[in-house]
Design a protein around this motif. Sequence first.
Motif, PDB file in Angstrom:
ATOM      1  N   GLU A   1       0.832  -1.215   0.000  1.00 15.17           N
ATOM      2  CA  GLU A   1       0.000   0.000   0.000  1.00 15.17           C
ATOM      3  C   GLU A   1       0.859   1.253   0.000  1.00 15.17           C
ATOM      4  O   GLU A   1       0.564   2.233  -0.689  1.00 15.17           O
ATOM      5  CB  GLU A   1      -0.920  -0.024   1.224  1.00 15.17           C
ATOM      6  CG  GLU A   1      -1.761   1.222   1.397  1.00 15.17           C
ATOM      7  CD  GLU A   1      -2.541   1.201   2.689  1.00 15.17           C
ATOM      8  OE1 GLU A   1      -2.863   2.288   3.217  1.00 15.17           O
ATOM      9  OE2 GLU A   1      -2.814   0.099   3.194  1.00 15.17           O
TER      10      GLU A   1
ATOM     11  N   TRP B   1      -5.526   4.556  -2.562  1.00 12.75           N
ATOM     12  CA  TRP B   1      -6.422   3.588  -1.917  1.00 12.75           C
ATOM     13  C   TRP B   1      -7.332   2.933  -2.945  1.00 12.75           C
ATOM     14  O   TRP B   1      -7.564   1.712  -2.912  1.00 12.75           O
ATOM     15  CB  TRP B   1      -7.258   4.309  -0.861  1.00 12.75           C
ATOM     16  CG  TRP B   1      -8.291   3.405  -0.215  1.00 12.75           C
ATOM     17  CD1 TRP B   1      -8.102   2.568   0.839  1.00 12.75           C
ATOM     18  CD2 TRP B   1      -9.663   3.268  -0.616  1.00 12.75           C
ATOM     19  NE1 TRP B   1      -9.259   1.901   1.135  1.00 12.75           N
ATOM     20  CE2 TRP B   1     -10.253   2.308   0.262  1.00 12.75           C
ATOM     21  CE3 TRP B   1     -10.446   3.839  -1.603  1.00 12.75           C
ATOM     22  CZ2 TRP B   1     -11.579   1.928   0.167  1.00 12.75           C
ATOM     23  CZ3 TRP B   1     -11.776   3.454  -1.701  1.00 12.75           C
ATOM     24  CH2 TRP B   1     -12.340   2.519  -0.835  1.00 12.75           C
TER      25      TRP B   1
ATOM     26  N   LEU C   1      -5.307   0.481  -5.103  1.00 14.30           N
ATOM     27  CA  LEU C   1      -4.945  -0.707  -4.340  1.00 14.30           C
ATOM     28  C   LEU C   1      -6.164  -1.569  -4.037  1.00 14.30           C
ATOM     29  O   LEU C   1      -6.099  -2.797  -4.079  1.00 14.30           O
ATOM     30  CB  LEU C   1      -4.267  -0.269  -3.028  1.00 14.30           C
ATOM     31  CG  LEU C   1      -3.597  -1.365  -2.210  1.00 14.30           C
ATOM     32  CD1 LEU C   1      -2.409  -1.924  -2.949  1.00 14.30           C
ATOM     33  CD2 LEU C   1      -3.164  -0.817  -0.857  1.00 14.30           C
TER      34      LEU C   1
ATOM     35  N   ASN D   1      -4.812  -5.292  -5.239  1.00 12.74           N
ATOM     36  CA  ASN D   1      -5.001  -6.368  -4.271  1.00 12.74           C
ATOM     37  C   ASN D   1      -5.550  -7.648  -4.892  1.00 12.74           C
ATOM     38  O   ASN D   1      -5.058  -8.741  -4.602  1.00 12.74           O
ATOM     39  CB  ASN D   1      -5.917  -5.910  -3.139  1.00 12.74           C
ATOM     40  CG  ASN D   1      -5.121  -5.272  -2.014  1.00 12.74           C
ATOM     41  OD1 ASN D   1      -3.910  -5.438  -1.943  1.00 12.74           O
ATOM     42  ND2 ASN D   1      -5.795  -4.554  -1.140  1.00 12.74           N
TER      43      ASN D   1
END
Length: 456
Positions: free
Chosen positions: A106, A118, A121, A126
């Motif tokens: 991150e 954010w 990710l 992810n």
Amino acid sequence: MSSVSSKSQGAKSPKQFQLPAVLNDELRAQALYAPFRERSVNPENYDSKMKFWKDIILEFCLHRGTSTFSKYELLQTFSIGQRVPSCLDTVIGEMQRSGLIRPRLEYEYDPSNGWTGWAVLRFWKNPLHKIKNAVLSPNSAQQDHMFVHLTAMKKYCKDLQAIFENPPFSGAIFCYEELKNSIFASTKMSEDCLVLCLQTLSCQNKIGLHYRQNVDGNNNQIIHLVKIPSASHPSVIINESDIGLHNLHTTRQLLLKQLENLEFQVAENEEKARQYIKENKRLLAKTYLRKKHLLEKSHAKRSDALHNIESLMSNLDDAKHNGVILDAYKYGTKALQEILKSSNLTYDNVEEIVSDLRETIDTNSDLQEIIAKTSTSECLSTEEEDELERELKGLFADQAAASSPIIPGKAPANDSQITQPQKIEISDAELIAMLDELEVEQKTPANSFSVSEATI
């Protein structure tokens, strides 16, 4: 931000981390390594134990010269025999909730912890990593469970920025390998930490980074150039001119090394030729002389190339300074135009005011000249002038009569004949003779005669 593959090795291998002396106490070590109980049971003991692990993890990162750690590394470091810390999951979770650490994956994509990183990710990176970890080896997947200690990262970034503020770093562009060697010579920072620090400073617009494709053939990008701003050149954007200038510097350094090597080879071949001449081996001496001449030609070509590069770099530097001067001219002209506009200083307006000023000055000069030539006698009439002359003669006559002495046997002069007062000069002998002829009683005020009156 593109991920950067780098080794987690610094310039120097750190010594083994020394465990704190408090762990030598068996009971204390057992309490610290045991899992956490609920905080409500004993808040003071809970906070003290949590503080111990937070402080020792920070010391562990600083000792290794890095800002990253993993649970696996902590278990290996803090295990004592068969005893392992069973509370690390709680410690790591609490540090992550309090904002002391962040997952490395991150942090790499968003050092500033913004919404854009954010979102990338959460919805893109992810899921891909979950698929990758399912097929990769445990050691490869272990890298995705690294954490970045933000306190250690801030310290290393501050130290690195302090180094960049001094020569020869300030206002220069460095190749990453060259910069890395310079940093490792003065600090114990690891390469992994250096990369993260450079990415963090770049995200904060304190330095500029230029990436290139890794030579190993994968899709990872590595740092190629690092631009460090200065007070005179605050821009951190690496443009084509910066890349070209860096290539010129790199080529210049390469040519200098080649010329140095050629000079050494020329001297070596000449020495060998002399040695073979002493041994009467003319053919071998001629061979080395021929090689020497070839090396000298190569040296001359590289010298010319170096001269051209030096001239080009000098022209680039002059052009940069000329651009600064031209910008100064442009801003100065604009400022002067604004001042003239706000002050209503136009050509027609100034010409009109100056013309009026000249006319006014000429008029004033004429008036002053007329006033200076004017006499009061020209303003008086003839009768008044005659009256003034008669009055003036009368004043002279009165003054002469009052100041003339009375001498017996001599008639006073007429008023018309008196033109100026006459001064009678009497010598001392005459004055004494006149006093002797006088018959005046002593102490008689009425018949006294003043010597001062006789002399007038």
